[in-house]
Design an enzyme around this catalytic site. Structure first.
Site, PDB file in Angstrom:
ATOM      1  CG  HIS A 108      -7.756  10.081  -3.515  1.00 27.51           C
ATOM      2  ND1 HIS A 108      -6.814  11.059  -3.267  1.00 27.51           N
ATOM      3  CD2 HIS A 108      -7.402   9.502  -4.696  1.00 27.51           C
ATOM      4  CE1 HIS A 108      -5.928  11.068  -4.246  1.00 27.51           C
ATOM      5  NE2 HIS A 108      -6.260  10.147  -5.134  1.00 27.51           N
ATOM      6  CG  HIS A 344      -9.783   6.177  -6.736  1.00 28.89           C
ATOM      7  ND1 HIS A 344      -8.803   7.113  -7.025  1.00 28.89           N
ATOM      8  CD2 HIS A 344      -9.215   5.282  -5.913  1.00 28.89           C
ATOM      9  CE1 HIS A 344      -7.692   6.780  -6.394  1.00 28.89           C
ATOM     10  NE2 HIS A 344      -7.911   5.673  -5.715  1.00 28.89           N
ATOM     11  CD  GLU A 494      15.440  -9.754  -2.310  1.00 32.76           C
ATOM     12  OE1 GLU A 494      16.375 -10.519  -2.607  1.00 32.76           O
ATOM     13  OE2 GLU A 494      14.261  -9.905  -2.720  1.00 32.76           O
ATOM     14  CG  HIS A 557      23.967 -11.598  -8.832  1.00 32.62           C
ATOM     15  ND1 HIS A 557      23.139 -12.023  -9.843  1.00 32.62           N
ATOM     16  CD2 HIS A 557      23.553 -12.257  -7.713  1.00 32.62           C
ATOM     17  CE1 HIS A 557      22.283 -12.916  -9.368  1.00 32.62           C
ATOM     18  NE2 HIS A 557      22.510 -13.064  -8.072  1.00 32.62           N
TER      19      HIS A 557
END
Length: 750
Positions: A108, A344, A494, A557
């Site tokens: 790259h 890229h 999280e 959950h």
């Protein structure tokens, strides 16, 4: 046992090796090493511009590169001379990038070409490091969140003198077994701090590294001596800017006032599919400003590196906020693909390569050519690093003599944070102790461990009281009030919690991070958990509410497939303890496992403190026999359970034993550890001749067939659970003593 008493015991410590004072004959010894950003001029005493012989060595190269240059004027102007050296060094970096991609037919190059000035400037004029000792503790940390641009870092590491990247390594870019893989990996290449690639992860890692520095500095620095004093630099790209984890991390970095963190944004307006205009139109600088960052924009580094220096000066002078530097660049600089998404990744056609070399006067040079003076130029920064490390060792000696108690604790952290006998502090439970959820037993384990593990630090995603992970005798990490605190408040974030924990674990300061939430939300964290395993990051993941047994919160959950997915992650140790002693055993193994992550899945519902036959020590084998009435004979049937369902297996076994059946109960608390055991041991626990087996786990049945065999029965959850009281939910899905007994009897009758 208190940590202070353990510190009095002998503890083997391996401080970083002092650098070798022998330097090549051409190295410069006559200057005082200082950081160039602390001076007003572009150059300072830590340069070679005062050396007339060194200047003359550049004369022919300058004539080649800058034919209109008046050498006499340049030779008399130190600042102008340094600017030209820097410019030619950047040209050389770009040519090495092109050569590596063309030779390997892979890679790259786009970001690497566009950010060449930034990479060079950091490694030559800014960062403190010692290539002879890449793990020197007080080095600056560099993270390439835009990991696809790793070729830029590999070239800079090579020129800077890191033995981990030689010309041969650049020649073998992306090749099997090379030290220059397609994205940077910290376990393969010295000088790479963290493994990056999935975009945005490196931003979170960098926040973790900066947090570790701030925390340790608050604990061990004194008004008259600073032994923890380094900065963290991170390069991110447009893709990182789009990923949510970056902004979770950036929000916390500002909230925590991590002023030694500098984030450099490669604003080249391109991603793989095309211009960022396709899907991205917000003002990133304004967004970071709103988060609470110091923001600076650099419009042009490619013709004027002074602007980058001024931006970095602004970062160094900032005392309250992290700094976001937006650098406007051209992806694929020099190429015909310049400024487009086509730059890229991929190689260049022959004509394009030829034109690039013509633009920087590189014609007729062999591939992987390095101007000899550039090695010497980069050696200046390496020499500074050696001097700084030797000075740091002197500071350690002073700190040790004046502050012996703190120095002893710091010494333990530098050696990994493990005091001899730390595991003896883990609680032990008996059958007479009150029942609790395994999350409750976990809380007791964590708080005991905090007393003897000075590096234990962590928190929860806004669930500390529910996960039971708060360290009660310690404060929260907050700046400026209590940066020494060992409880981290992550808020409802999280994913970045896990990414930050990776940075803390890989910082090298002996910190042992834990990250907690509900098991169902491990899905938000999965990529970071995977990178923990790839990176050998010793993060401790604490996941409560581990099954449909959490009840009333319902299917959204109730984790069903999560355990199966996590167990599939290579190198990750997944524990599901059944009682207090197995919980202690899980911590004993997980904390000792410093070269990889562990995950402990814990119940919300209460279970026995000690199921007869369970063992803290046996957990290290992953699976073991907890009861068996077979005597010298083989059992007729084996019941295998984990977590809160193990007691159901034991209760069912008790019923069948009264009926005269030979029944064995096995706890399979950690599959991966059991799989690693010798075949003889595995055969001893699960004899191949006993084909009647039942596995019992209130989660996905995937994976259990390996342990019960083709004739066994897997009792699991095939759907998404249901909302209801815990016992009612368990009954609905068949997790009762009566149903397990019925299944076992049916097997025995065949």
């Amino acid at each position: 046992m208190a940590m202070s008493s353990l510190l009095l015991k002998t503890c083997p410590v391996h401080l970083p090796t002092k650098p070798n004072s022998n330097r090549p004959a051409n190295s410069i010894k006559s200057f005082t090493c200082r950081n160039s950003l602390k001076t007003d001029s572009y150059v300072n005493s830590s340069t070679l511009s005062k050396d007339s012989n060194y200047k003359l060595s550049w004369q022919e190269e300058f004539k080649r590169a800058f034919p209109s240059l008046e050498w006499e004027n340049c030779g008399e102007n130190d600042e102008k001379f340094q600017e030209l050296v820097d410019k030619r060094a950047v040209d050389n970096i770009r040519m090495l990038i092109v050569d590596a991609v063309q030779n390997s037919r892979a890679g790259h190059p786009g970001m690497a070409l566009g950010m060449a000035e930034v990479g060079y400037f950091l490694y030559r004029h800014v960062m403190r490091y010692n290539p002879r000792n890449p793990k020197w503790f007080n080095r600056d940390r560099f993270v390439l969140s835009a990991g696809h641009g790793c070729l830029l870092q590999y070239v800079c590491l090579h020129l800077a003198g890191f033995q981990s990247v030689q010309i041969e390594d650049l020649n073998s870019l992306c090749k099997l077994g090379s030290r220059t893989p397609g994205h940077p990996e910290n376990t393969l290449t010295d000088g790479i701090e963290v493994t990056t690639g999935p975009l945005g992860q490196g931003v979170a890692n960098a926040v973790g590294l900066a947090l570790a520095e701030a925390h340790l500095a608050a604990r061990f620095n004194k008004s008259d001596i600073a032994i923890v004093d380094h900065r963290t630099y991170c390069i991110m790209g447009d893709g990182c800017a789009m990923e949510g984890i970056s902004f979770e991390a950036a929000s916390l970095a500002a909230h925590w006032k991590l002023n030694k963190l500098t984030l450099i944004y490669d604003d080249n307006h391109n991603t793989i599919d095309g211009s960022t205009d396709l899907a991205f139109s917000e003002d990133i600088s304004q967004r970071f400003k709103a988060l609470g960052w110091n923001t600076v924009t650099v419009d042009d580094t490619q013709s004027n590196m002074r602007s980058l220096k001024n931006a970095l000066l602004a970062a160094h002078n900032e005392t309250q906020r992290p700094t976001f530097i937006r650098v406007k660049t051209l992806i694929g600089k020099l190429s015909k693909k310049e400024g487009t998404s086509k730059a890229h990744h991929g190689t260049f056609d022959e004509d394009d390569e030829k034109q690039m070399k013509q633009k920087v006067k590189w014609e007729d040079r062999d591939p992987f050519h390095v101007i000899p003076m550039i090695y010497r130029e980069m050696q200046v920064q390496a020499y500074c690093g050696e001097e700084l490390e030797m000075d740091w060792h002197s500071k350690l000696d002073y700190h040790r003599s004046k502050y012996p108690q703190e120095a002893a604790e710091f010494k333990v952290l530098l050696s990994g944070g493990m005091l001899p006998g730390w595991e003896n502090t883990l609680p032990k439970w008996s059958t007479s102790d009150p029942v609790d959820a395994t999350r409750g037993y976990s809380e007791k384990c964590l708080n005991q461990l905090a007393k003897v593990l000075p590096g234990l630090i962590g928190g929860s995603a806004d669930l500390a009281s529910s996960n039971k992970v708060y360290l009660h005798d310690y404060e929260d990490f907050q700046q400026p009030d209590s940066p020494w605190g060992r409880n981290i408040r992550y808020g409802v974030r999280e994913h970045t919690m896990a990414g930050i924990s990776n940075g803390i674990a890989l910082h090298g300061g002996g910190l042992i991070p834990f990250a907690a939430t509900f098991l169902i939300f491990s899905d938000y964290m999965k990529n970071s958990i995977r990178l923990s395993a790839i990176s050998d990051a010793g993060v401790l993941y604490i996941m409560t509410h581990d099954s449909i047994g959490l009840g009333e919160d319902g299917p959204t959950h109730q984790p069903v497939e999560q355990l199966a997915g996590l167990r599939a992650v290579p190198r990750l140790l997944v524990f599901r303890p059944a009682d207090g002693n197995e919980t202690a055993g899980a911590y004993k193994v997980a904390v000792a496992h410093r070269n990889g992550p562990s995950l402990v899945a814990l119940s919300r519902q209460k279970v026995a403190a000690h199921i007869e036959g369970t063992s803290e020590d046996a957990v290290e084998r992953g699976g073991y026999i907890i009861s068996d009435n077979s005597g010298e004979d083989l059992p007729e049937i084996i019941l295998i359970g984990t977590g809160s369902e193990l007691c159901l297996c034991e209760a069912s076994a008790g019923v069948m034993r009264k009926e005269g059946r030979r029944v064995r109960v096995v706890s399979l608390v950690c599959w991966r550890l059991f799989d690693r055991q010798p075949n003889e041991y595995k055969e001893e626990v699960l004899p191949s001749r006993v084909v009647k087996r039942v596995s019992v786990e209130a989660g996905s049945p995937i994976g259990w067939r390996e342990y019960v065999g083709p004739e066994g029965f897997v009792l699991g959850v095939e759907d998404f659970g249901a909302s209801g009281a815990y016992l009612d939910t368990f009954k609905k899905f068949g997790f009762t003593e009566e149903n397990i007994t019925r299944i076992a009897r049916n097997l025995l009758s065949k």
